[in-house]
Write a protein that holds these residues in place. Structure first.
Motif, PDB file in Angstrom:
ATOM      1  N   PHE A   1      46.943  10.596 -54.006  1.00 19.91           N
ATOM      2  CA  PHE A   1      45.496  10.660 -53.745  1.00 19.91           C
ATOM      3  C   PHE A   1      45.268  10.395 -52.263  1.00 19.91           C
ATOM      4  N   SER A   2      44.200  10.955 -51.728  1.00 20.97           N
ATOM      5  CA  SER A   2      43.821  10.660 -50.346  1.00 20.97           C
ATOM      6  C   SER A   2      42.310  10.724 -50.219  1.00 20.97           C
ATOM      7  N   ASP A   3      41.771   9.967 -49.275  1.00 21.25           N
ATOM      8  CA  ASP A   3      40.319   9.985 -49.039  1.00 21.25           C
ATOM      9  C   ASP A   3      39.869  11.266 -48.346  1.00 21.25           C
ATOM     10  N   GLY A   4      40.737  11.856 -47.523  1.00 24.37           N
ATOM     11  CA  GLY A   4      40.373  13.047 -46.761  1.00 24.37           C
ATOM     12  C   GLY A   4      41.237  14.235 -47.131  1.00 24.37           C
ATOM     13  N   VAL A   5      40.672  15.433 -47.030  1.00 21.44           N
ATOM     14  CA  VAL A   5      41.380  16.617 -47.503  1.00 21.44           C
ATOM     15  C   VAL A   5      42.570  16.979 -46.616  1.00 21.44           C
ATOM     16  N   GLU A   6      42.446  16.806 -45.301  1.00 27.83           N
ATOM     17  CA  GLU A   6      43.580  17.140 -44.429  1.00 27.83           C
ATOM     18  C   GLU A   6      44.752  16.195 -44.667  1.00 27.83           C
ATOM     19  N   GLU A   7      44.457  14.925 -44.849  1.00 28.04           N
ATOM     20  CA  GLU A   7      45.512  13.959 -45.159  1.00 28.04           C
ATOM     21  C   GLU A   7      46.128  14.279 -46.516  1.00 28.04           C
ATOM     22  N   TYR A   8      45.304  14.747 -47.446  1.00 26.15           N
ATOM     23  CA  TYR A   8      45.814  15.126 -48.765  1.00 26.15           C
ATOM     24  C   TYR A   8      46.764  16.320 -48.654  1.00 26.15           C
TER      25      TYR A   8
END
Length: 443
Positions: A335-342
């Motif tokens: 899981f990630s808070d931001g889409v690019e990090e995801y």
């Protein structure tokens, strides 16, 4: 003449000298995931979301947001028998539905829904974004047709490119008067070429590039990372060596020598779409493989995306299955808070993934990385065609009953069917789409 770009990567190294505006929308993952690899040559080193950029007018944002929320609501409701399918067909799929290809006929007449979109743009929707980009008129590379339409309507002075992120496209992707449009289409396969021509797009405005794959999963002009990962993957996909015995010459030619030992246990990734649908299938998979997980015979990676409630759903289900103690070991919830990090985490985990289980979204093209796809039920007309493309290629396998995944997955492994699907994707699907797009747009 339609141009097929498959150029030596040494001649098209990505540099910081030439840039483009890379424009996407954060409605689901598809258009953002398509844009993610293009960030390498994006102006200001960022991807612009047409529906959520700094300073977007309130009216524009409300229009985009209402569309996104409604799409996610109907996509999740589709899980309900009968009524879900009816609602999705009427409210969503009617707009993006793709007509049958044969018999071939002129499909250039605009649909009612397309006229509505063009009407909203004519009323000023998107003007602010295009006026901002006009201040530095670099080429625009859009992964969504609406923002490409906006650029053309508001007379953007630079080149306008639109990246197609499915194996076929609906009439919605082409302007109402295609003969007058100067939008250039960057397409993933030859099927889309013929479809766009039926819609009236000039042949000179279509470029066959392949889908843009993440550079961190490729590894330079000799595909060093890709081949290394694929060679280890083949050991897990062909545990009894049936495929290798029959096709060792083919493997040697395209991949090289296989390693002597495995780098990891069999790993299956289940990817959840942006709307969060189909997470119940993932739970059935885990439940079916519970004993093999406990015995360290298989590892499951659950890609929860950027929705916290999906992450919590998985943790809750794993606890009820008495598998919470295996989280971080043979079960991962990413899981990630931001889409690019995801996307960054997704691509890292993909390197150690042997089988990708997903609905046939834009991830269908990731089979080019030598990853067999277990095809979950499609959501929408474009995913129906993505499924057909995967099956035609031989790189995808339609899912069987997820409750019995412990049986059919291992039957396919023993027979070498997954190894065959992985090899088909690796050989037949284009891997250099990101570089080809860069070459066409920036030279």
């Amino acid at each position: 003449m339609i141009m097929w770009y498959n150029l030596p990567m040494a001649k098209i190294k990505l540099t910081k000298q030439k840039k483009a505006w890379v424009v996407a929308v954060n409605m689901g993952y598809g258009h953002q995931r398509t844009a993610y690899p293009l960030k390498n040559f994006a102006a200001e080193d960022r991807i612009i979301n047409a529906n959520n950029y700094e300073g977007i007018p309130t009216a524009d944002k409300k229009l985009w947001e209402s569309t996104r929320i409604f799409y996610e609501l109907i996509s999740n409701f589709k899980r309900f028998p009968v009524l879900g399918d009816i609602a999705f067909e009427f409210f969503i799929d009617k707009f993006q539905k793709i007509s049958i290809f044969y018999p071939k006929k002129d499909l250039s007449k605009p649909t009612f829904q397309l006229k509505k979109v063009e009407g909203m743009i004519g009323s000023g929707w998107g003007r602010d974004l295009i006026e901002r980009l006009k201040k530095n008129p670099l080429p625009i590379i859009s992964t969504f047709f609406t923002s490409a339409f906006m650029a053309e309507h508001f007379k953007y002075p630079g080149e306008i490119y639109c990246v197609v992120c499915d194996a076929d496209v609906s009439r919605a992707w082409v302007r109402a008067d295609p003969k007058k449009s100067r939008i250039k289409y960057l397409v993933p396969n030859d099927w889309v070429i013929e479809r766009l021509k039926l819609y009236g797009v000039e042949e000179k405005n279509i470029f066959l590039t392949g889908y843009p794959l993440p550079l961190e999963n490729i590894g330079g002009q000799k595909l060093n990372i890709l081949k290394k990962d694929f060679s280890h993957r083949l050991l897990n996909l062909d545990p009894e060596g049936h495929y290798y015995k029959q096709y060792r010459t083919l493997i040697k030619k395209y991949v090289g020598n296989l390693p002597r030992t495995k780098s990891h246990i069999l790993t299956i990734m289940f990817s959840i779409g942006g709307a969060g649908a189909q997470k119940d299938i993932a739970v059935k998979l885990v439940k079916s493989l519970a004993e093999k997980i406990k015995k360290e015979e298989v590892k499951i990676i659950l890609m929860a995306g950027v929705k916290y409630k999906v992450r919590q759903f998985f943790f809750s289900k794993l606890k009820s299955l008495k598998l919470a103690g295996y989280i971080g070991k043979n079960i991962e919830v990413v899981f990630s808070d931001g889409v690019e990090e995801y996307f960054k985490k997704f691509n890292q985990k993909l390197r150690e993934t042997d089988i990708l289980w997903t609905k046939p979204s834009e991830l269908s093209f990731y089979t080019a990385l030598g990853i067999p796809i277990i095809i979950a039920p499609p959501v929408g007309s474009q995913e129906d065609f993505n499924k057909r493309w995967l099956l035609r290629l031989g790189a995808g396998i339609a899912q069987e009953n997820a409750d019995y995944a412990d049986q059919w997955i291992f039957d396919y492994l023993k027979s070498g069917r997954f190894a065959e699907a992985a090899m088909q994707g690796f050989i037949e699907a284009e891997k250099l789409g990101t570089y080809n797009i860069k070459k066409i747009c920036l030279g």
